[in-house]
Structure formats: C-alpha cells, structure tokens
Write a protein that holds these residues in place. Structure first.
Motif, PDB file in Angstrom:
ATOM      1  N   LEU A  63       8.310   8.882  -4.025  1.00 56.12           N
ATOM      2  CA  LEU A  63       9.572   8.306  -4.503  1.00 56.12           C
ATOM      3  C   LEU A  63       9.780   6.970  -3.792  1.00 56.12           C
ATOM      4  CD1 LEU A  63      12.268   8.675  -6.104  1.00 56.12           C
ATOM      5  CD2 LEU A  63      13.188   9.751  -4.048  1.00 56.12           C
ATOM      6  N   VAL A  64      10.172   5.962  -4.569  1.00 54.45           N
ATOM      7  CA  VAL A  64      10.432   4.630  -4.006  1.00 54.45           C
ATOM      8  C   VAL A  64      11.926   4.348  -4.077  1.00 54.45           C
ATOM      9  CG1 VAL A  64      10.017   2.151  -4.258  1.00 54.45           C
ATOM     10  CG2 VAL A  64       8.155   3.765  -4.679  1.00 54.45           C
ATOM     11  N   VAL A  65      12.476   3.845  -2.969  1.00 51.76           N
ATOM     12  CA  VAL A  65      13.864   3.377  -2.961  1.00 51.76           C
ATOM     13  C   VAL A  65      13.826   1.853  -2.963  1.00 51.76           C
ATOM     14  CG1 VAL A  65      16.009   3.263  -1.660  1.00 51.76           C
ATOM     15  CG2 VAL A  65      14.761   5.422  -1.787  1.00 51.76           C
ATOM     16  N   LEU A  66      14.205   1.266  -4.090  1.00 52.73           N
ATOM     17  CA  LEU A  66      14.219  -0.190  -4.250  1.00 52.73           C
ATOM     18  C   LEU A  66      15.588  -0.717  -3.833  1.00 52.73           C
ATOM     19  CD1 LEU A  66      13.288  -2.966  -5.357  1.00 52.73           C
ATOM     20  CD2 LEU A  66      13.975  -2.168  -7.622  1.00 52.73           C
ATOM     21  N   MET A  67      15.626  -1.493  -2.761  1.00 48.94           N
ATOM     22  CA  MET A  67      16.902  -2.028  -2.272  1.00 48.94           C
ATOM     23  C   MET A  67      17.072  -3.482  -2.698  1.00 48.94           C
ATOM     24  SD  MET A  67      17.800  -0.496   1.466  1.00 48.94           S
ATOM     25  CE  MET A  67      19.517  -1.006   1.280  1.00 48.94           C
ATOM     26  N   MET A  68      18.280  -3.775  -3.167  1.00 49.92           N
ATOM     27  CA  MET A  68      18.623  -5.145  -3.542  1.00 49.92           C
ATOM     28  C   MET A  68      19.970  -5.484  -2.919  1.00 49.92           C
ATOM     29  SD  MET A  68      17.394  -5.064  -7.525  1.00 49.92           S
ATOM     30  CE  MET A  68      17.432  -6.833  -7.718  1.00 49.92           C
ATOM     31  N   ASP A  75       6.369   1.262 -12.470  1.00 49.50           N
ATOM     32  CA  ASP A  75       5.647   2.437 -12.963  1.00 49.50           C
ATOM     33  C   ASP A  75       5.768   3.642 -12.030  1.00 49.50           C
ATOM     34  OD1 ASP A  75       4.709   1.058 -15.213  1.00 49.50           O
ATOM     35  OD2 ASP A  75       3.042   0.200 -14.067  1.00 49.50           O
ATOM     36  N   LYS A  76       6.545   3.505 -10.961  1.00 54.39           N
ATOM     37  CA  LYS A  76       6.744   4.591 -10.003  1.00 54.39           C
ATOM     38  C   LYS A  76       8.079   5.303 -10.285  1.00 54.39           C
ATOM     39  CE  LYS A  76       4.545   5.208  -6.761  1.00 54.39           C
ATOM     40  NZ  LYS A  76       3.383   6.070  -6.500  1.00 54.39           N
ATOM     41  N   GLU A 116       0.834  -1.212   0.000  1.00 46.66           N
ATOM     42  CA  GLU A 116       0.000   0.000   0.000  1.00 46.66           C
ATOM     43  C   GLU A 116       0.864   1.256   0.000  1.00 46.66           C
ATOM     44  OE1 GLU A 116      -2.524  -0.298   3.399  1.00 46.66           O
ATOM     45  OE2 GLU A 116      -3.614  -2.053   2.643  1.00 46.66           O
ATOM     46  N   LYS A 117       1.943   1.247   0.760  1.00 47.17           N
ATOM     47  CA  LYS A 117       2.827   2.407   0.860  1.00 47.17           C
ATOM     48  C   LYS A 117       3.522   2.704  -0.471  1.00 47.17           C
ATOM     49  CE  LYS A 117       2.148   3.600   5.125  1.00 47.17           C
ATOM     50  NZ  LYS A 117       1.538   4.908   5.447  1.00 47.17           N
ATOM     51  N   ILE A 118       3.800   1.663  -1.246  1.00 47.17           N
ATOM     52  CA  ILE A 118       4.396   1.861  -2.576  1.00 47.17           C
ATOM     53  C   ILE A 118       3.473   2.709  -3.440  1.00 47.17           C
ATOM     54  CG2 ILE A 118       5.050   0.699  -4.735  1.00 47.17           C
ATOM     55  CD1 ILE A 118       6.071  -1.636  -3.058  1.00 47.17           C
ATOM     56  N   GLU A 119       2.176   2.413  -3.391  1.00 46.13           N
ATOM     57  CA  GLU A 119       1.197   3.149  -4.196  1.00 46.13           C
ATOM     58  C   GLU A 119       1.097   4.609  -3.776  1.00 46.13           C
ATOM     59  OE1 GLU A 119      -0.325   1.967  -6.929  1.00 46.13           O
ATOM     60  OE2 GLU A 119       0.974   0.240  -6.556  1.00 46.13           O
ATOM     61  N   GLU A 120       1.290   4.900  -2.489  1.00 52.34           N
ATOM     62  CA  GLU A 120       1.145   6.255  -1.958  1.00 52.34           C
ATOM     63  C   GLU A 120       2.417   7.089  -2.106  1.00 52.34           C
ATOM     64  OE1 GLU A 120       0.112   5.637   2.090  1.00 52.34           O
ATOM     65  OE2 GLU A 120      -1.781   4.615   1.631  1.00 52.34           O
ATOM     66  N   ALA A 121       3.538   6.474  -2.448  1.00 53.14           N
ATOM     67  CA  ALA A 121       4.841   7.135  -2.384  1.00 53.14           C
ATOM     68  C   ALA A 121       5.062   8.154  -3.501  1.00 53.14           C
ATOM     69  CB  ALA A 121       5.951   6.088  -2.435  1.00 53.14           C
ATOM     70  N   ASN A 181      18.339  -2.919 -16.701  1.00 52.11           N
ATOM     71  CA  ASN A 181      17.223  -2.052 -17.105  1.00 52.11           C
ATOM     72  C   ASN A 181      16.635  -1.236 -15.961  1.00 52.11           C
ATOM     73  OD1 ASN A 181      17.314  -2.905 -19.803  1.00 52.11           O
ATOM     74  ND2 ASN A 181      16.098  -4.728 -19.314  1.00 52.11           N
ATOM     75  N   LEU A 182      17.147  -1.415 -14.749  1.00 54.77           N
ATOM     76  CA  LEU A 182      16.630  -0.671 -13.598  1.00 54.77           C
ATOM     77  C   LEU A 182      17.149   0.764 -13.626  1.00 54.77           C
ATOM     78  CD1 LEU A 182      16.979  -3.373 -10.813  1.00 54.77           C
ATOM     79  CD2 LEU A 182      14.927  -2.685 -12.025  1.00 54.77           C
ATOM     80  N   ARG A 183      16.323   1.705 -13.165  1.00 53.69           N
ATOM     81  CA  ARG A 183      16.657   3.136 -13.252  1.00 53.69           C
ATOM     82  C   ARG A 183      17.407   3.623 -12.012  1.00 53.69           C
ATOM     83  NH1 ARG A 183      11.229   3.277 -15.236  1.00 53.69           N
ATOM     84  NH2 ARG A 183      10.434   4.175 -13.311  1.00 53.69           N
TER      85      ARG A 183
END
Length: 352
Positions: free
Chosen positions: A200-205, A224-225, A193-198, A247-249
C-alpha cells in the motif's frame, strides 16, 4: 557428547514422532514471530490443530470421492450399462463441496499473509510535504527529524505500528525530486524501489502549495499501485485545486502536525486491505506454502469436475483427485519431501 541443538530440532522431533502435524509445527515459529495480538491468536489457533482438522475433513471428502470412483469403475467392468446417475451425483457433490471449502480457506489468504508478516506501507511525496510528520503522528513519538528544509530525510526509515491487530510496517522515504546532491539522489532512488515493493502506498501532497511537475511525476509513479492520497497541511491556506487532484483515489484531508484525520487514514487502510472488517475468529491461512498447496488442490479438483462433466473416463479423473489429496497432505506433512521438510525447520530458531 553435548552439542548445540539444531534449528527447530525439538519441534521437528515432535512432528517426526507423530505428536503434532506440520501445520502445527509451523505455527510454533509463527507464535514466536507474531507482531500483534491478532497474529498471535491466529498462530495459536493453528498450533491447536484448527487447520489440521479442516484439511483432514477435505481429504476425507476426496477419499470418499475416490471410493465412489473405484466402485463405479468396478461396476462398469461387470456391466456395460451407463453409470447410475445417483453415483455420478455423489461424485460431483463431493468434489463441489471440497472446492467450496478450499475457496473459503483461500478467501482470506492474502489478508492472512499481512496478519503474519505485516502490511508493507510506503509514504511517498515530494520534499517537505509532511511525510516525516505523518510517521511521527502514527508512531506517537518523534522518530523522524522534521524541519522546514526540503530533503531533510535522505534515507529510508522503517517502523511497525499496530492497527487493530494488523502489523503495519511504515516506510518513510526521502522526498522524490531531481537533485544534484549525491546522498539525496541515492535516497530518491531507494524511495522509487520501495514504491514497487509496497502493499500500500500513501501519496502525500501539500494542500498549501499548487501541484507542480514533481507532484505529477510521483502521481504517475503510483497510479498502478493500491494507494491512498493524503492532502496534508489543511490547517494552512489551501492552494491546491480539485480539478488537478480530482482523479486521485481514496482522498483524505489531514494535518499531520495537529494529528487531524489520522483515524480516517487508519480506517481507510483497514477498508482497502480487509474490506473494513477483520475476522479475528475465523481460520486464517497465513503461510505462503500452505496457500500454494491449497491452490494446487483447487486446480486438480476443478479439472476433475470439468472432466466428469465432459464424460471423461473415471480412471483419468481419479488421477486428479489423488493429486488434490497429495497437495492437501503437504499442508499437514502427510505428503512431503525430505528436502522441503529440512528447509522448513531450518528457518526456526536454534532449539525450539
């Protein structure tokens, strides 16, 4: 006969008595709620009437256009000749100047909302990739529990930091994965849910582990964020391959444990939200109500210009110019319904 003051009562009195206009009144609550020096500075500028002055200039432009239209209409009633080209040029020029200045104000409106309310930034990733370590590194304190056990963070943790005057609301989420644990499952759903509201998303790997189905599931959720990709644990042996993550931004390599690459992350946040530069001196539209009023004024002026170029009747065009003036008047309170006025001041603290 004493009573508790109503929310915003003293500011409302000042507005109703003509000592300040509505944009200055709203700046009072913005000053109280300011989270950083930059948001405080923006609010103080508006409390001193910087926005009021700009709106006043825009209304003068449109008032002059209305006067020119009135003159042109009177002129054509007495004489059937075509309206003087110079007069038409002045009308078009007045509308064009208004449109340009409104666009300039709206240019930083999205950034202004972030300066006022904060950037909503969510840290996501599968369990044990270092999300809580990143939160602690950004806060420079041990706010979140960090262990080697996957699923340690089960609930949402929220904190604010200041990045060059930008209030950033950091949300550390539970690791996203399929789980049978009831409590952890609730945390995973809240993370989504928080991803949809953000904003900016920080994707950690985890660079020390190969990409698996859990990673791919999260990548698909954020594609799409607006997001930043962090490859964490670069202090360990790398196992992740670039053919998977190519391909990740906005890719940044970090070590949250050693606080390596944290400054690069902060710079990337500023770049994505403010094009790398924060205008601390310019007038910032930070209020959604004002932004909507400016858009309505812009829409009416644009339609008026199009109708002039289509040789429509000037009487019809004056309707759109008048509507544009009214929209601008809503910002300063010259044109405002009582119900909306009451709603604005109801959000103030008691008194003030």
């Amino acid at each position: 006969g004493a009573r508790l003051s109503e929310p915003g009562e003293f500011t409302k009195r000042a507005f109703l008595n003509g000592k300040i206009d509505l944009s200055q009144a709203e700046a009072v609550i913005d000053i109280i709620r300011a989270k950083t020096e930059l948001s405080m500075k923006s609010a103080i500028m508006q409390s001193k009437g910087s926005l009021s002055k700009e709106i006043g200039e825009l209304r003068k432009y449109l008032l002059n256009v209305l006067a020119l239209i009135e003159y042109a209409v009177d002129f054509t009633e007495d004489d059937e000749d075509i309206i003087d080209d110079n007069l038409l040029f002045q009308i078009k020029d007045g509308i064009n100047k208004t449109i340009e200045r409104i666009k300039k104000l709206l240019k930083n409106a999205d950034e202004g909302k972030i300066i006022r309310d904060g950037l909503n930034m969510v840290i996501v990733g599968k369990p044990n990739v270092g999300k809580s370590s990143l939160l602690n590194a950004l806060l420079k304190e041990k706010r979140a529990i960090v262990t080697d056990i996957p699923g340690t963070t089960r609930d949402i943790i929220e904190e604010y930091i200041n990045i060059d005057g930008i209030p950033v609301r950091i949300i550390d989420t539970a690791g996203i994965r399929d789980t049978e644990d009831t409590v952890e499952k609730i945390g995973v759903e809240r993370s989504k849910e928080k991803i949809e509201e953000a904003d900016l998303v920080v994707l950690m790997m985890d660079s020390s582990r190969e990409v698996d189905d859990e990673d791919k599931l999260i990548i698909d959720a954020v594609k799409d964020k607006k997001y930043i990709t962090l490859l964490n644990k670069i202090d360990l042996n790398r196992k992740i391959t670039y053919d998977i993550i190519g391909n990740l931004r906005n890719l940044i390599e970090i070590s949250a444990k050693n606080e390596t690459g944290i400054d690069k992350l902060k710079d990337k946040i500023k770049e994505l939200i403010f094009d790398g530069e924060i205008d601390s001196e310019g007038l910032i539209i930070s209020n959604t109500r004002r932004k909507q009023a400016l858009y309505r004024a812009l829409e009416n002026c644009t339609i008026a210009l199009e109708k002039i170029q289509s040789n429509e009747f000037l009487d019809l065009i004056s309707i759109y110019i008048t509507s544009g003036m009214r929209a601008l008047g809503e910002i300063t309170g010259d044109e405002l319904e009582e119900d909306l006025l009451n709603k604005i001041f109801s959000e103030f603290c008691v008194g003030k």
